[in-house]
Design an enzyme around this catalytic site. Structure first.
Site, PDB file in Angstrom:
ATOM      1  N   SER A  81       5.366   2.774  -3.756  1.00  0.00           N
ATOM      2  CA  SER A  81       4.906   3.579  -5.036  1.00  0.00           C
ATOM      3  C   SER A  81       5.933   4.761  -5.265  1.00  0.00           C
ATOM      4  CB  SER A  81       3.446   4.536  -4.551  1.00  0.00           C
ATOM      5  OG  SER A  81       4.155   5.301  -3.440  1.00  0.00           O
TER       6      SER A  81
ATOM      7  N   ASP B  76      17.128  -6.694  -0.597  1.00  0.00           N
ATOM      8  CA  ASP B  76      16.434  -6.863   0.765  1.00  0.00           C
ATOM      9  C   ASP B  76      16.716  -5.834   1.755  1.00  0.00           C
ATOM     10  OD1 ASP B  76      15.560  -7.791   3.309  1.00  0.00           O
ATOM     11  OD2 ASP B  76      16.333  -9.921   3.081  1.00  0.00           O
ATOM     12  N   GLY B  77      15.604  -5.208   2.137  1.00  0.00           N
ATOM     13  CA  GLY B  77      15.886  -3.882   3.028  1.00  0.00           C
ATOM     14  C   GLY B  77      16.339  -4.332   4.510  1.00  0.00           C
TER      15      GLY B  77
ATOM     16  N   THR C 207       0.941  -1.332  -0.087  1.00  0.00           N
ATOM     17  CA  THR C 207       0.027  -0.062  -0.008  1.00  0.00           C
ATOM     18  C   THR C 207       0.869   1.074   0.136  1.00  0.00           C
ATOM     19  OG1 THR C 207      -0.067   0.010   2.455  1.00  0.00           O
ATOM     20  CG2 THR C 207      -1.788  -1.005   1.232  1.00  0.00           C
ATOM     21  N   ILE C 208       0.172   2.230  -0.228  1.00  0.00           N
ATOM     22  CA  ILE C 208       1.061   3.710  -0.275  1.00  0.00           C
ATOM     23  C   ILE C 208       0.446   4.067   0.885  1.00  0.00           C
ATOM     24  CG2 ILE C 208      -0.737   4.836  -1.947  1.00  0.00           C
ATOM     25  CD1 ILE C 208       1.008   6.891  -2.455  1.00  0.00           C
ATOM     26  N   SER C 209       1.359   4.606   2.087  1.00  0.00           N
ATOM     27  CA  SER C 209       0.721   4.693   3.235  1.00  0.00           C
ATOM     28  C   SER C 209       0.096   5.977   3.270  1.00  0.00           C
ATOM     29  CB  SER C 209       2.178   5.069   4.176  1.00  0.00           C
ATOM     30  OG  SER C 209       2.901   3.727   4.194  1.00  0.00           O
TER      31      SER C 209
ATOM     32  N   HIS D 116       3.173   9.587   5.925  1.00  0.00           N
ATOM     33  CA  HIS D 116       4.243  10.024   5.418  1.00  0.00           C
ATOM     34  C   HIS D 116       4.856  11.465   6.050  1.00  0.00           C
ATOM     35  CE1 HIS D 116       3.265   7.687   1.454  1.00  0.00           C
ATOM     36  NE2 HIS D 116       4.261   7.061   2.293  1.00  0.00           N
TER      37      HIS D 116
END
Ligand code: SAH
Length: 273
Positions: A110, A165-166, A58-60, A65
């Site tokens: 996004s 991988d963050g 999802t876009i937060s 933000h």
């Protein structure tokens, strides 16, 4: 709270976030005004709520933000010498004067927040958006290319989207550095002084994590510059509860962790097969 900040246009959304004190810093407000959320959220872009962008991501919500950016702000603004004013009229004296900002946006999805962060680091800074799903890395790039400002950021290399991988962080040369980027920097044990210096040069002033981690990954803390700050949602040990944490590394390398408030983010996971 969410519905109170929604608007019919990007400007109205930002104005409502401002009126409701979800954005309190003028520089943050102007950065949000520069980035049209409709380029990043496929539906209801001006609603103050998260929206699906595919791949279970999802876009937060805009207010999340906003809070992330306000929390990281002292580590985003271009550094100027102590006592001097930047062109925006704000003196930022944290850290080494003149060194360009380096910001890592983990789980860039996004690409919206990556773009907002780039508006704040100024012309010398670099922002890397890191995704473990290549289709979302490409989505971020495509979304950013919808505006001339976004295209310029991509073309100049001031914004780069990468796949990795963050949880392992990322290593990326600044503009002008010769060596190529290497994903998943080496783990902490046995690092030499030389390695430490290299990490400090290549590390991050600010790390934003856009998905909930199960632990406060030490590798990410290691990649913070001194000083530097990370904003990260973390799942509590026993339940579905998640909290935002900040991790601050001061100029001596001392680390302070702070638990802020409960949130709900998608999890930071293994990449789907
Ligand atoms: N900041 C983004 C949030 C997207 S949702 C936005 O507002 O648009 C969280 C993102 O984290 C998803 O895109 C998901 O693919 C990504 N993600 C989850 N686990 C990850 C990992 N281990 N490494 C990198 N990205 C990850």
């Amino acid at each position: 709270m969410a519905w109170r900040s929604s608007g019919a246009t990007n400007a109205e959304l930002v104005e409502n976030l401002w009126r409701n004190k979800l954005i309190t810093q003028p520089l943050v407000k102007s950065a949000f005004l520069k980035v049209d959320r409709a380029h990043y959220a496929p539906e209801h872009p001006y609603e103050d709520s998260p929206q699906p962008i595919g791949h279970q991501a999802t876009i937060s919500a805009p207010h999340m933000h906003a809070h992330a950016v306000e929390t990281l702000l002292p580590f985003l603004l271009p550094k100027v010498e102590s006592g001097h004013q930047s062109t925006d009229g704000v003196a930022s004296v944290i850290g080494q004067a003149g060194r360009p900002r380096r910001v890592l946006d983990i789980g860039s999805g996004s690409g919206y927040l990556t773009h907002v962060l780039a508006e704040l680091v100024g012309k010398t800074g670099v922002v890397v958006g890191l995704e473990h799903i290549s289709a979302l890395k490409e989505l971020g790039e495509r979304n950013m290319a919808k505006s001339p400002e976004g295209r310029a950021l991509l073309e100049s290399g001031r914004v780069r989207f990468r796949v990795g991988d963050g949880r392992k962080g990322w290593s990326e040369p600044s503009p002008g550095d010769a060596q190529p980027g290497v994903g998943g920097a080496a783990a902490a044990p046995g690092v030499t002084k030389e390695q430490d210096k290299k990490d400090e040069a290549g590390g991050w002033d600010a790390i934003h994590v856009g998905a909930a981690a199960t632990v406060l990954h030490e590798e990410l803390v290691r990649q913070l510059r001194s000083p530097g700050r990370m904003f990260i949602p973390v799942n509590a040990d026993t339940s579905w509860e998640q909290y935002i944490w900040t991790v601050d590394k001061d100029e001596h390398g001392d680390v302070k962790k702070k638990k802020l408030y409960a949130v709900r983010y998608v999890p930071l996971t293994d990449a789907p097969k």
